[in-house]
Design a protein around this motif. Structure first.
Motif, mmCIF file in Angstrom:
data_model
loop_
_atom_site.group_PDB
_atom_site.id
_atom_site.type_symbol
_atom_site.label_atom_id
_atom_site.label_comp_id
_atom_site.label_asym_id
_atom_site.label_seq_id
_atom_site.Cartn_x
_atom_site.Cartn_y
_atom_site.Cartn_z
ATOM 1 N N LEU A 148 43.532 23.376 26.204
ATOM 2 C CA LEU A 148 44.223 24.150 25.157
ATOM 3 C C LEU A 148 45.740 24.649 25.418
ATOM 4 O O LEU A 148 45.621 25.640 26.408
ATOM 5 C CB LEU A 148 43.241 25.222 24.528
ATOM 6 N N PRO A 149 46.765 24.241 24.772
ATOM 7 C CA PRO A 149 48.097 24.933 25.460
ATOM 8 C C PRO A 149 48.091 26.402 25.148
ATOM 9 O O PRO A 149 47.268 27.208 24.340
ATOM 10 C CB PRO A 149 48.983 24.349 24.540
ATOM 11 N N PRO A 150 49.224 27.089 25.915
ATOM 12 C CA PRO A 150 49.380 28.567 25.769
ATOM 13 C C PRO A 150 49.479 28.859 24.278
ATOM 14 O O PRO A 150 50.034 28.111 23.733
ATOM 15 C CB PRO A 150 50.619 28.869 26.661
ATOM 16 N N ILE A 151 49.101 29.956 24.114
ATOM 17 C CA ILE A 151 49.051 30.410 22.544
ATOM 18 C C ILE A 151 50.489 30.858 22.251
ATOM 19 O O ILE A 151 51.180 30.400 21.162
ATOM 20 C CB ILE A 151 48.402 31.706 22.268
ATOM 21 N N LYS A 171 37.721 37.327 29.668
ATOM 22 C CA LYS A 171 38.601 38.279 28.997
ATOM 23 C C LYS A 171 39.770 38.870 29.671
ATOM 24 O O LYS A 171 40.027 39.995 29.692
ATOM 25 C CB LYS A 171 37.730 39.807 28.605
ATOM 26 N N ALA A 180 32.027 36.313 19.577
ATOM 27 C CA ALA A 180 33.196 35.580 20.551
ATOM 28 C C ALA A 180 34.203 35.499 19.566
ATOM 29 O O ALA A 180 35.316 35.480 19.735
ATOM 30 C CB ALA A 180 32.331 34.438 20.731
ATOM 31 N N PHE A 229 34.750 26.434 25.934
ATOM 32 C CA PHE A 229 35.665 26.198 25.041
ATOM 33 C C PHE A 229 36.079 27.531 24.275
ATOM 34 O O PHE A 229 37.318 27.765 23.896
ATOM 35 C CB PHE A 229 35.337 25.158 24.123
ATOM 36 N N ASN A 230 35.237 28.169 23.731
ATOM 37 C CA ASN A 230 35.337 29.263 23.119
ATOM 38 C C ASN A 230 34.774 30.635 23.321
ATOM 39 O O ASN A 230 34.746 31.549 22.716
ATOM 40 C CB ASN A 230 35.078 29.170 21.431
ATOM 41 N N GLY A 231 34.082 30.605 24.365
ATOM 42 C CA GLY A 231 33.580 31.997 25.090
ATOM 43 C C GLY A 231 32.255 32.434 24.454
ATOM 44 O O GLY A 231 31.829 33.338 24.597
ATOM 45 N N ARG A 232 31.857 31.612 23.600
ATOM 46 C CA ARG A 232 30.343 32.001 22.796
ATOM 47 C C ARG A 232 29.368 32.402 24.004
ATOM 48 O O ARG A 232 28.988 31.061 24.734
ATOM 49 C CB ARG A 232 30.096 31.221 21.676
ATOM 50 N N GLU A 233 28.727 33.257 24.020
ATOM 51 C CA GLU A 233 27.611 33.451 25.023
ATOM 52 C C GLU A 233 26.459 32.602 24.599
ATOM 53 O O GLU A 233 25.950 32.305 23.703
ATOM 54 C CB GLU A 233 27.088 34.839 24.933
ATOM 55 N N LEU A 240 38.909 36.771 19.128
ATOM 56 C CA LEU A 240 39.942 35.675 19.031
ATOM 57 C C LEU A 240 40.518 35.894 17.671
ATOM 58 O O LEU A 240 41.829 35.469 17.609
ATOM 59 C CB LEU A 240 39.056 34.306 19.063
ATOM 60 N N SER A 289 45.792 27.677 19.513
ATOM 61 C CA SER A 289 44.681 27.540 20.349
ATOM 62 C C SER A 289 43.645 28.507 19.855
ATOM 63 O O SER A 289 42.598 28.473 19.782
ATOM 64 C CB SER A 289 44.824 27.643 21.912
ATOM 65 N N LEU A 290 44.158 30.037 19.431
ATOM 66 C CA LEU A 290 43.245 30.858 19.036
ATOM 67 C C LEU A 290 42.626 30.463 17.655
ATOM 68 O O LEU A 290 41.259 30.694 17.446
ATOM 69 C CB LEU A 290 44.055 32.158 18.649
ATOM 70 N N GLU A 328 35.347 37.228 16.806
ATOM 71 C CA GLU A 328 36.171 38.697 16.436
ATOM 72 C C GLU A 328 37.310 38.968 17.126
ATOM 73 O O GLU A 328 38.278 39.093 16.662
ATOM 74 C CB GLU A 328 35.034 39.626 16.206
ATOM 75 N N SER A 379 35.989 26.797 15.473
ATOM 76 C CA SER A 379 34.895 26.191 16.165
ATOM 77 C C SER A 379 33.741 27.065 16.008
ATOM 78 O O SER A 379 32.537 26.713 15.805
ATOM 79 C CB SER A 379 35.147 25.899 17.584
ATOM 80 N N LEU A 380 34.012 28.464 16.273
ATOM 81 C CA LEU A 380 33.045 29.323 16.240
ATOM 82 C C LEU A 380 32.309 29.536 14.840
ATOM 83 O O LEU A 380 31.123 29.492 14.571
ATOM 84 C CB LEU A 380 33.368 30.646 16.729
ATOM 85 N N ASP A 395 28.263 34.050 18.048
ATOM 86 C CA ASP A 395 29.347 33.345 17.490
ATOM 87 C C ASP A 395 30.343 34.438 16.919
ATOM 88 O O ASP A 395 31.197 34.256 17.268
ATOM 89 C CB ASP A 395 28.954 32.495 16.329
ATOM 90 N N GLU A 397 30.201 26.692 13.635
ATOM 91 C CA GLU A 397 28.880 26.861 14.428
ATOM 92 C C GLU A 397 27.984 27.511 13.695
ATOM 93 O O GLU A 397 26.951 27.643 13.345
ATOM 94 C CB GLU A 397 28.998 27.195 15.751
ATOM 95 N N ILE A 418 42.130 27.517 16.733
ATOM 96 C CA ILE A 418 41.307 26.468 16.920
ATOM 97 C C ILE A 418 39.788 26.916 17.572
ATOM 98 O O ILE A 418 38.799 26.484 17.251
ATOM 99 C CB ILE A 418 41.833 25.312 17.976
ATOM 100 N N MET A 419 40.060 27.870 18.252
ATOM 101 C CA MET A 419 38.642 28.336 19.081
ATOM 102 C C MET A 419 37.896 29.195 17.925
ATOM 103 O O MET A 419 36.665 28.970 17.719
ATOM 104 C CB MET A 419 39.182 29.287 20.031
#
Ligand code: SF4
Lengths: 146, 827
Positions: free
Chosen positions: B615-618, B729, A74, B588-592, A78, A28-29, A76, A35-36, A71, A39, A31-32
């Protein structure tokens, strides 16, 4: 402006190198933060293709740079978490070489982003650029004496 | 209607009459029960519930009743301590301690800049303390590294609310629970963590059969046992479950179309996102049978009123903020918000963690202001009369990010106020290494695991020894009055902060001291001006009113002089660009998001629906670590036991850690009840006795996180992961992977021995030896045969606490009657 573009180009190349390498464990990390990075890539392309003479260039520049920095801000943590997770899940982990490569890429991206700060502060004044550049990128070297 | 009647719970230990009862509020959990403190000869000797307080009508739970013992504990720190050249903590004077603190702060600012100082506070202090931290931190030190253990507790509440409604502040309240038809509890176990609220729920349920309770929890908790429907999902699948339920509700056409059209945006995106979450797919991912999913969706889809609560099973899980937003989505598509019995009630953990969010001590901007909105920052600069450039902008940094800065040696001073992160932070070994790289000040009434890494220790006053207010989980501001003086040479946090500001010579634009107030009451008056006109407006509150009305729910202003139990009754949300507390983050990814992106949403007062991606647990069970590890609380203790561990009653009933393991797993591993085993994760190991119970599902083990001594090796956070939710966070304590190793020795049966004598030698029964060695009857012991003997075995008996079962027939918990056991409370 040219200097700024040079740094942005460098960042674009660094991100490209990570993206070309592709997922290693696709947790999941990863993937996240991918995505950033994607972008960021898009934003960098738009920045580099921008017509700087247009009327609303400064406004657009402000928005795109703000997104770019956010971007990174967020991605870093992750990425750091992904590094830890990679060490802890031996069965699905990337190789040491893959990890070290990414680490160095992220470090260089950080370095390049830091280099952009004075140029952005020149284009926008100090007060405006506070809302564009994240605090830690901006203030790490700012010393205060009371 | 809350409570049919009052019942005053009381716990006093005093020879002779007490001198007086002082008005106060329980300082343990976020429910916010009213109480009185018993005082005799300037000493706290007991507590009783406040029968007039609408939250508890006199009731208190074991933690509430026993919290005062810590005040009188003989091991309280009575002078500051500093670490000497030999590495020992030695007593010193306050003057010396302040000099050290101020010098270090100045050095850090000089060497590292404004973000070289971090303050990490608590959820157990007063609103006035947090406000002062915010002002000193932002306008004095000019740092934005202000965080608190609320990051581990309620950070997700805030972010879930910001995303959907544009501002912090829970829409619903406890009064809504009293009248709702359906109560949906997601990762919330109030039977153990907010016991009086649970008693309130059960009192109505026993009387009327209502509310219909749906509980989402991977464990069969005491709360789940009382549910009409327990959705015992696989760990880390909250979002999969909610997406599946929303899929069914939309499919069944149980949505409120006109509400959606008038008051929300992005419904189509939500529909698209949940399309794939068919009951079959949801069942596969969550482990919940389709039939049960359909039953839950039917209830949630048809119920005319609904309150949904969330707590650590949501906030400390994978997809924490996404789950919270999913809950908001559910309420919005059904139009169940802003009226009696309806709304999300995202809870808080600690007694005043919400206040820390509201006034800005935790890095948020005071009064729900947006740190990215120049107008909002300007307002604060004007209110505080400081240059706008002194106030750092941007969103708060969580403790994990601050730890990283410490690892990188970018922090020169870490000021830790009334919290014990060396027990409460995940992957604590990493945290310890980070702490060792900076100058650490610990403000705590006791020596703790964290003072072990402190360079300076400041002893603060405790509950009952200071004035102030707290904000509970449903926006109620409660008053706490000083009952006694703190011990000589012990200062309230508030006074320590004020003295620090004075010695740092923080000044405003007119060269006046930055902090001009001198008492909590004066501070509250200033805060009222700062909050005026904001969502958390408290301009209509006075300490006197708080006592008279037993708490008031914000906003309290001219329009609502007696407070506002329920938010959004006008269905106007804080989602205009000018009003929003945040422009939000990418779910989804926390971007501000930046202002222009928020503007483009065009929410303009409508609530925002989000597509929620699972998103499944890491970290998940693997070959090497085949078990899920989850952690949590016991009814008998609070956090790291700094206070509850000093109550003889609470300590006696739950003195040490353990691991809960399902009988199927215990069988597979031939484990005995109480056998001490080693739990190993990729971070480290702990050794705890087993409790073999079916409260955990097969493949999952549970460890309470209260036990953290460095020597005892029982600290759950020695083995948890330190990943965090990308938006809030908040660490994901609830999902790590581990394995169990047995701690046994092998012996050979000699010619003089048999199984009976071996069993006797090791204090075991023959059956236990047989079980531990997978023997089948008849049990034989041949000479030379090798058998395994557990190295250690402990009798773990943790009594449940369920007063609602026999409220009428059985007396409530009393220290004198201790120990309360299953037998006392069950039929
Ligand atoms: S429910 Fe919470 S606030 Fe109430 S007595 Fe118990 S610990 Fe205190």
């Amino acid at each position: 402006m040219n200097h700024l573009i040079l740094h942005l180009k460098k960042i674009e190349q660094l991100i490209q190198l990570i993206l070309v390498q592709g997922y290693t464990n696709k947790n999941s990390l990863e993937i996240m933060y991918f995505s950033l990075l994607r972008e960021e890539q898009k934003i960098l392309n738009r920045l580099m293709k921008m017509n700087l003479d247009s009327l609303d260039a400064k406004k657009k520049l402000k928005v795109l740079l703000s997104i770019l920095y956010r971007d990174d801000e967020a991605a870093e943590p992750l990425f750091r978490a992904w590094l830890r997770s990679s060490i802890w899940s031996p069965s699905s982990c990337p190789t040491v070489i893959e990890r070290d490569f990414r680490k160095s890429m992220f470090r260089e991206i950080q370095h390049e982003l830091k280099e952009t700060v004075p140029y952005v502060q020149q284009i926008f004044d100090q007060e405006q650029s506070r809302y564009i550049i994240p605090a830690l990128l901006r203030t790490t070297n700012q010393r205060l004496s009371y | 209607m809350s409570w049919i009647d009052s019942r005053i719970d009381l716990n006093i230990y005093s020879q002779g009459e007490i001198n007086q009862w002082i008005y106060s509020t329980c300082n343990i959990c976020s429910i916010g029960c009213g109480c009185y403190i018993a005082v005799k000869d300037n000493k706290i000797v007991g507590i009783k519930g406040n029968s007039e307080h609408p939250i508890n009508r006199g009731r208190l739970d074991p933690k509430g009743e026993n919290q005062w013992y810590a005040n009188n504990s003989p091991d309280r720190l009575l002078l500051p301590l500093k670490r000497d050249t030999n590495g020992e903590l030695v007593e010193t004077t306050w003057d010396d301690a302040f000099t050290i603190l101020v010098n270090q702060a100045k050095r850090a600012l000089k060497n590292y800049g404004p973000n070289g100082v971090a303050i990490y506070s608590t959820g157990q202090a007063t609103l006035e303390t947090y406000y002062t931290i915010a002002k000193i931190g932002r306008a004095g030190l000019r740092s934005h590294l202000l965080d608190a253990n609320t990051r581990l507790c309620t950070a997700t509440t805030e972010w879930g609310l910001l995303e959907s409604f544009g501002s912090d502040g829970v829409p619903a309240c406890y009064q809504d629970i009293d009248v709702t038809e359906t109560l949906f509890l997601i990762g919330h176990n109030p039977a153990e963590t907010g016991t009086v609220l649970f008693e309130r729920i059960m009192e109505r349920k026993k009387r009327t059969g209502k509310p219909f309770m749906i509980v989402v929890d991977p464990r069969k908790t005491l709360t789940a046992k009382e549910a009409n429907c327990h959705l015992q999902l696989l760990p880390g699948t909250n979002v999969a479950l909610l997406n599946g339920l929303i899929h069914l509700i939309i499919k069944n056409n149980d949505i409120n179309k006109s509400f959606i059209k008038q008051h929300t945006i992005h419904f189509n995106q939500l529909v698209e996102a949940v399309q794939e979450w068919t009951p079959e797919k949801t069942a596969k991912e969550t482990g919940i049978p389709v039939k049960q999913l359909e039953l839950a969706a039917e209830q949630l889809g048809k119920t005319p009123s609904l309150v949904t609560t969330t707590l650590q099973g949501t906030y400390q899980s994978a997809d924490a903020t996404t789950t919270t937003v999913d809950v908001n989505n559910l309420h919005l598509i059904r139009g169940l918000i802003g009226r009696p019995g309806c709304g999300p009630l995202h809870m808080a953990g600690q007694p005043s963690s919400s206040a820390n969010r509201t006034v800005g001590g935790v890095g948020s901007y005071p009064g729900n202001r947006n740190p990215n909105n120049p107008q909002h920052v300007k307002e604060i600069a004007q209110l505080w009369n400081v240059p706008i450039s002194h106030l750092e902008v941007g969103p708060e940094k969580g403790i994990e990010e601050i730890l990283h800065l410490m690892e990188e040696e970018n922090i020169g001073l870490f000021w830790n106020i009334q919290t014990n992160p060396m027990v409460s932070l995940p992957n604590r070994k990493r945290a310890k290494k980070a702490f060792e790289k900076t100058f650490v000040v610990v403000q705590d009434p006791f020596l703790t695991e964290t003072t072990e890494v402190a360079d300076l220790v400041l002893p603060p006053a405790m509950w009952g020894e200071k004035d102030g207010t707290m904000e509970n989980a449903d926006r109620t501001i409660n008053l706490l009055k000083k009952a006694i003086d703190p011990p000589a040479n012990v200062l309230p946090d508030f006074d320590i902060l004020l003295e620090f500001a004075r010695r740092m010579d923080f000044r405003d634009r007119d060269n006046n001291p930055l902090i001009s107030y001198t008492t909590p009451k004066e501070c509250f008056e200033e805060w009222k001006r700062v909050s005026k006109g904001r969502p958390s407006d408290m301009s209509g509150i006075t300490y006197e009113k708080l006592e008279k009305y037993n708490g008031l729910q914000w906003p309290v202003n001219e329009e609502h002089p007696l407070g506002t139990p329920r938010l959004y009754t006008d269905l106007n949300f804080h989602t205009t660009v000018d009003a929003a507390q945040s422009y939000g983050k990418d779910l989804f990814n926390g971007r501000e998001r930046v202002k222009e992106e928020y503007e483009a949403l065009n929410a303009n007062g409508k609530a925002i629906l989000y597509p929620t991606i699972y998103l499944p647990p890491i970290e998940r069970p693997s070959e090497e670590y085949p078990l899920w590890l989850t952690t949590g609380r016991l009814v008998w203790h609070w956090h790291t036991r700094t206070k509850t561990g000093r109550s003889p009653a609470l300590q006696m009933v739950a003195p040490e850690g353990y691991v809960e393991i399902n009988p199927i797993d215990a069988d597979r591993l031939d484990l005995l009840p109480g056998e001490v085993v080693r739990l190993i994760s990729a971070r480290g190991w702990i050794e705890v006795p087993t409790r073999i119970v079916d409260t955990v599902q097969p493949g999952l083990v549970f460890v309470p996180f209260h036990y953290g001594s460095w020597e005892a090796h029982q600290a759950a956070n020695e083995i948890t992961v330190d990943f965090t939710d990308p938006l809030s966070k908040q660490p994901t304590f609830k999902q790590s992977a581990c394995r169990i190793e047995k701690r046994r020795k092998k012996i050979k049966i000699t010619s003089e021995e048999n199984l009976i004598s071996v069993a006797k030698n090791y204090n075991l029964t023959v059956n236990e030896i047989a079980r531990a060695n997978k023997m089948t009857p008849p049990f034989r012991s041949d000479i030379g045969q090798e058998i395994e003997i557990p190295l250690s075995k402990v009798n773990v008996t943790i009594p449940p606490y369920m007063p609602y079962r026999k409220v009428e027939r059985y007396p409530h918990f009393k220290q004198a009657k201790f120990p309360v056991t299953k037998i006392d409370l069950q039929d």
